[in-house]
Design a protein around this motif. Sequence first.
Motif, PDB file in Angstrom:
ATOM      1  N   UNK A  61       0.729  -1.307   0.007  1.00  0.00           N
ATOM      2  CA  UNK A  61       0.034   0.038  -0.009  1.00  0.00           C
ATOM      3  C   UNK A  61       0.822   1.203  -0.237  1.00  0.00           C
ATOM      4  N   UNK A  62       2.013   1.365   0.532  1.00  0.00           N
ATOM      5  CA  UNK A  62       3.043   2.401   0.459  1.00  0.00           C
ATOM      6  C   UNK A  62       3.737   2.500  -0.608  1.00  0.00           C
ATOM      7  N   UNK A  63       3.745   1.758  -1.420  1.00  0.00           N
ATOM      8  CA  UNK A  63       4.882   1.778  -2.597  1.00  0.00           C
ATOM      9  C   UNK A  63       4.057   1.979  -4.073  1.00  0.00           C
ATOM     10  N   UNK A  64       3.422   2.750  -4.192  1.00  0.00           N
ATOM     11  CA  UNK A  64       2.860   2.816  -5.641  1.00  0.00           C
ATOM     12  C   UNK A  64       3.736   2.955  -6.900  1.00  0.00           C
ATOM     13  N   UNK A  65       4.829   3.797  -6.636  1.00  0.00           N
ATOM     14  CA  UNK A  65       5.736   3.973  -7.527  1.00  0.00           C
ATOM     15  C   UNK A  65       6.648   2.674  -7.935  1.00  0.00           C
ATOM     16  N   UNK A  66       6.714   1.824  -6.940  1.00  0.00           N
ATOM     17  CA  UNK A  66       7.603   0.654  -7.356  1.00  0.00           C
ATOM     18  C   UNK A  66       6.609  -0.347  -8.173  1.00  0.00           C
ATOM     19  N   UNK A  67       5.169  -0.336  -7.822  1.00  0.00           N
ATOM     20  CA  UNK A  67       4.248  -1.263  -8.342  1.00  0.00           C
ATOM     21  C   UNK A  67       4.161  -0.835  -9.684  1.00  0.00           C
ATOM     22  N   UNK A  68       4.001   0.329 -10.059  1.00  0.00           N
ATOM     23  CA  UNK A  68       3.550   0.841 -11.294  1.00  0.00           C
ATOM     24  C   UNK A  68       4.828   0.656 -12.209  1.00  0.00           C
ATOM     25  N   UNK A  69       6.117   0.980 -11.815  1.00  0.00           N
ATOM     26  CA  UNK A  69       7.176   0.805 -12.680  1.00  0.00           C
ATOM     27  C   UNK A  69       7.305  -0.523 -12.978  1.00  0.00           C
ATOM     28  N   UNK A  70       6.985  -1.462 -12.138  1.00  0.00           N
ATOM     29  CA  UNK A  70       7.261  -2.890 -12.397  1.00  0.00           C
ATOM     30  C   UNK A  70       5.950  -3.726 -12.929  1.00  0.00           C
ATOM     31  N   UNK A  71       4.662  -2.980 -13.028  1.00  0.00           N
ATOM     32  CA  UNK A  71       3.596  -3.626 -13.518  1.00  0.00           C
ATOM     33  C   UNK A  71       3.157  -4.586 -12.458  1.00  0.00           C
ATOM     34  N   UNK A  72       3.353  -4.430 -11.326  1.00  0.00           N
ATOM     35  CA  UNK A  72       3.041  -5.278 -10.259  1.00  0.00           C
ATOM     36  C   UNK A  72       1.606  -4.910  -9.324  1.00  0.00           C
TER      37      UNK A  72
END
Length: 180
Positions: A61-72
């Motif tokens: 929940x606190x890492x939307x940038x990592x999720x978006x850049x890795x399509x996760x």
Amino acid sequence: RIGQWRDQTVLVPAALTAGKSSVTVLNEYVSSDLDVNEFRFDVHSDIADDWRRTDVVDVGPNHPGDEQSHAYAVKGMSWQGYRVFRYPVDTTAVTQSDALLTGVRLVVSFDGKTTVDAPLGEFFGSGLGEYDTRTLMSSMDHAPDGWYTAWWPMPYGSNATAVLVNESGVPLGDVTVETD
């Protein structure tokens, strides 16, 4: 086990990655209603017999940038909230690590003039504890035999000197330094 983090190592045979510039890994997780749905994946690659961390994905929940850049994305989450989980750690090791990060200074001089005099932890980006960090100019890999790395441009005319000053009271042990 409920209330504890799980570590898993997956070795991918070299034959599956040889000659490729990227590899897609599908990791499918079924959400739990008993605990937090947050993960950190560190990818280490064996490059010419030298294991290097080549990617990090920190999701939740606190890492939307990592999720978006890795399509996760965590899908079908059934539990929401906040709980604190910690690895069981040896408090003596943590105390010694913190003492080294604050009590060992990196002193760098260029052409006879000292321009850097900083606690080790702060210079490499981790002021409070030895944790994996990666920024544009520095990183720390806290794994056994991990590296502290800095990419600060430090121009000089004729000579450069780097000294570790240990005022921590904790022996440093073996230290390897490489400069380019």
